[in-house]
Scaffold this motif. Structure first.
Motif, PDB file in Angstrom:
ATOM      1  N   GLU A  66       0.822  -1.205   0.000  1.00  0.00           N
ATOM      2  CA  GLU A  66       0.000   0.000   0.000  1.00  0.00           C
ATOM      3  C   GLU A  66       0.861   1.263   0.000  1.00  0.00           C
ATOM      4  OE1 GLU A  66      -2.701  -0.497   3.260  1.00  0.00           O
ATOM      5  OE2 GLU A  66      -4.006  -1.823   2.089  1.00  0.00           O
ATOM      6  N   LYS A  67       1.996   1.239   0.674  1.00  0.00           N
ATOM      7  CA  LYS A  67       2.907   2.386   0.655  1.00  0.00           C
ATOM      8  C   LYS A  67       3.460   2.588  -0.745  1.00  0.00           C
ATOM      9  CE  LYS A  67       6.912   4.431   2.795  1.00  0.00           C
ATOM     10  NZ  LYS A  67       6.522   5.780   2.874  1.00  0.00           N
ATOM     11  N   CYS A  68       3.815   1.515  -1.420  1.00  0.00           N
ATOM     12  CA  CYS A  68       4.312   1.608  -2.787  1.00  0.00           C
ATOM     13  C   CYS A  68       3.240   2.219  -3.691  1.00  0.00           C
ATOM     14  CB  CYS A  68       4.717   0.226  -3.298  1.00  0.00           C
ATOM     15  SG  CYS A  68       5.355   0.225  -4.984  1.00  0.00           S
ATOM     16  N   GLN A  69       1.999   1.774  -3.559  1.00  0.00           N
ATOM     17  CA  GLN A  69       0.909   2.319  -4.362  1.00  0.00           C
ATOM     18  C   GLN A  69       0.718   3.813  -4.078  1.00  0.00           C
ATOM     19  OE1 GLN A  69      -1.238   0.983  -6.720  1.00  0.00           O
ATOM     20  NE2 GLN A  69       0.154  -0.747  -6.754  1.00  0.00           N
ATOM     21  N   TYR A  70       0.839   4.204  -2.818  1.00  0.00           N
ATOM     22  CA  TYR A  70       0.677   5.603  -2.438  1.00  0.00           C
ATOM     23  C   TYR A  70       1.785   6.463  -3.040  1.00  0.00           C
ATOM     24  CZ  TYR A  70       0.406   9.786   0.454  1.00  0.00           C
ATOM     25  OH  TYR A  70       0.331  11.083   0.883  1.00  0.00           O
ATOM     26  N   VAL A  71       3.016   5.984  -2.969  1.00  0.00           N
ATOM     27  CA  VAL A  71       4.146   6.731  -3.526  1.00  0.00           C
ATOM     28  C   VAL A  71       3.977   6.871  -5.037  1.00  0.00           C
ATOM     29  CG1 VAL A  71       6.639   6.626  -3.952  1.00  0.00           C
ATOM     30  CG2 VAL A  71       5.738   6.150  -1.668  1.00  0.00           C
ATOM     31  N   GLU A  72       3.554   5.816  -5.709  1.00  0.00           N
ATOM     32  CA  GLU A  72       3.325   5.888  -7.151  1.00  0.00           C
ATOM     33  C   GLU A  72       2.207   6.875  -7.480  1.00  0.00           C
ATOM     34  OE1 GLU A  72       5.053   4.565  -9.740  1.00  0.00           O
ATOM     35  OE2 GLU A  72       6.455   4.058  -8.145  1.00  0.00           O
ATOM     36  N   PHE A  73       1.162   6.893  -6.665  1.00  0.00           N
ATOM     37  CA  PHE A  73       0.071   7.852  -6.863  1.00  0.00           C
ATOM     38  C   PHE A  73       0.580   9.285  -6.747  1.00  0.00           C
ATOM     39  CE2 PHE A  73      -3.101  10.567  -4.771  1.00  0.00           C
ATOM     40  CZ  PHE A  73      -4.043  10.649  -5.791  1.00  0.00           C
ATOM     41  N   LYS A  74       1.406   9.538  -5.718  1.00  0.00           N
ATOM     42  CA  LYS A  74       1.947  10.882  -5.528  1.00  0.00           C
ATOM     43  C   LYS A  74       2.824  11.292  -6.706  1.00  0.00           C
ATOM     44  CE  LYS A  74       3.261  12.364  -1.586  1.00  0.00           C
ATOM     45  NZ  LYS A  74       3.864  12.606  -0.282  1.00  0.00           N
ATOM     46  N   LYS A  75       3.572  10.351  -7.278  1.00  0.00           N
ATOM     47  CA  LYS A  75       4.390  10.655  -8.455  1.00  0.00           C
ATOM     48  C   LYS A  75       3.504  11.032  -9.638  1.00  0.00           C
ATOM     49  CE  LYS A  75       8.294   7.644  -7.376  1.00  0.00           C
ATOM     50  NZ  LYS A  75       8.996   6.413  -7.779  1.00  0.00           N
ATOM     51  N   ARG A  76       2.409  10.305  -9.832  1.00  0.00           N
ATOM     52  CA  ARG A  76       1.502  10.605 -10.941  1.00  0.00           C
ATOM     53  C   ARG A  76       0.855  11.970 -10.760  1.00  0.00           C
ATOM     54  NH1 ARG A  76      -0.118   5.243 -10.088  1.00  0.00           N
ATOM     55  NH2 ARG A  76      -2.084   5.939  -9.198  1.00  0.00           N
ATOM     56  N   VAL A  77       0.456  12.302  -9.537  1.00  0.00           N
ATOM     57  CA  VAL A  77      -0.155  13.600  -9.265  1.00  0.00           C
ATOM     58  C   VAL A  77       0.852  14.720  -9.522  1.00  0.00           C
ATOM     59  CG1 VAL A  77      -1.069  15.076  -7.425  1.00  0.00           C
ATOM     60  CG2 VAL A  77      -1.885  12.739  -7.664  1.00  0.00           C
ATOM     61  N   ALA A  78       2.086  14.540  -9.082  1.00  0.00           N
ATOM     62  CA  ALA A  78       3.114  15.560  -9.306  1.00  0.00           C
ATOM     63  C   ALA A  78       3.365  15.756 -10.793  1.00  0.00           C
ATOM     64  CB  ALA A  78       4.410  15.171  -8.597  1.00  0.00           C
ATOM     65  N   LYS A  79       3.422  14.658 -11.538  1.00  0.00           N
ATOM     66  CA  LYS A  79       3.628  14.757 -12.982  1.00  0.00           C
ATOM     67  C   LYS A  79       2.450  15.468 -13.645  1.00  0.00           C
ATOM     68  CE  LYS A  79       5.734  13.846 -16.832  1.00  0.00           C
ATOM     69  NZ  LYS A  79       6.905  14.579 -17.215  1.00  0.00           N
ATOM     70  N   MET A  80       1.236  15.163 -13.230  1.00  0.00           N
ATOM     71  CA  MET A  80       0.058  15.809 -13.796  1.00  0.00           C
ATOM     72  C   MET A  80       0.066  17.302 -13.483  1.00  0.00           C
ATOM     73  SD  MET A  80      -2.327  14.928 -15.657  1.00  0.00           S
ATOM     74  CE  MET A  80      -3.556  15.915 -16.419  1.00  0.00           C
ATOM     75  N   ASN A  81       0.471  17.665 -12.276  1.00  0.00           N
ATOM     76  CA  ASN A  81       0.556  19.079 -11.921  1.00  0.00           C
ATOM     77  C   ASN A  81       1.592  19.802 -12.775  1.00  0.00           C
ATOM     78  OD1 ASN A  81      -1.461  18.909 -10.024  1.00  0.00           O
ATOM     79  ND2 ASN A  81      -0.041  18.561  -8.324  1.00  0.00           N
ATOM     80  N   GLU A  82       2.715  19.133 -13.057  1.00  0.00           N
ATOM     81  CA  GLU A  82       3.723  19.714 -13.933  1.00  0.00           C
ATOM     82  C   GLU A  82       3.156  19.947 -15.329  1.00  0.00           C
ATOM     83  OE1 GLU A  82       7.326  17.445 -14.160  1.00  0.00           O
ATOM     84  OE2 GLU A  82       7.486  17.315 -11.979  1.00  0.00           O
ATOM     85  N   LEU A  83       2.444  18.962 -15.850  1.00  0.00           N
ATOM     86  CA  LEU A  83       1.860  19.086 -17.185  1.00  0.00           C
ATOM     87  C   LEU A  83       0.829  20.209 -17.236  1.00  0.00           C
ATOM     88  CD1 LEU A  83       1.443  15.315 -18.108  1.00  0.00           C
ATOM     89  CD2 LEU A  83       3.127  16.928 -19.020  1.00  0.00           C
ATOM     90  N   ARG A  84       0.006  20.308 -16.192  1.00  0.00           N
ATOM     91  CA  ARG A  84      -0.984  21.383 -16.141  1.00  0.00           C
ATOM     92  C   ARG A  84      -0.316  22.746 -16.076  1.00  0.00           C
ATOM     93  NH1 ARG A  84      -4.892  18.467 -11.916  1.00  0.00           N
ATOM     94  NH2 ARG A  84      -6.120  17.276 -13.409  1.00  0.00           N
TER      95      ARG A  84
END
Length: 87
Positions: free
Chosen positions: A60-78
């Protein structure tokens, strides 16, 4: 140094390992190397939730860290997209 032995990049499960573990395609991501032992533990302990807490926590920690990476990348793209509009 062997591939995947760097603490910064965890070892990834190979396609053969994921196939052998019969992981559904939706779960074959960068955390699959943690899901395989978790599922094995679950099967061995008849899915008793308190028996595989360490494995579940790691997955679950791995999934959470991956989620945070995706959110950060999406924020960069936006931010980049908004920067293009304002020029």
């Amino acid at each position: 140094m062997a591939l995947g032995s760097d603490p910064e990049t965890p070892r990834q499960a190979t396609r053969e390992e994921m196939s052998a573990a019969k992981l559904p395609m939706a779960y074959r991501d960068s955390c699959a190397h943690l899901l395989i032992p978790l599922n094995r533990c679950r099967m061995d302990t008849y899915f008793l939730p308190w028996k595989c807490e360490d494995e579940r926590h790691g997955y679950e920690k791995c999934q959470y860290v991956e989620f945070k990476k995706r959110v950060a990348k999406m924020n960069e793209l936006r931010a980049a997209k908004d920067g293009e509009r304002s020029n």
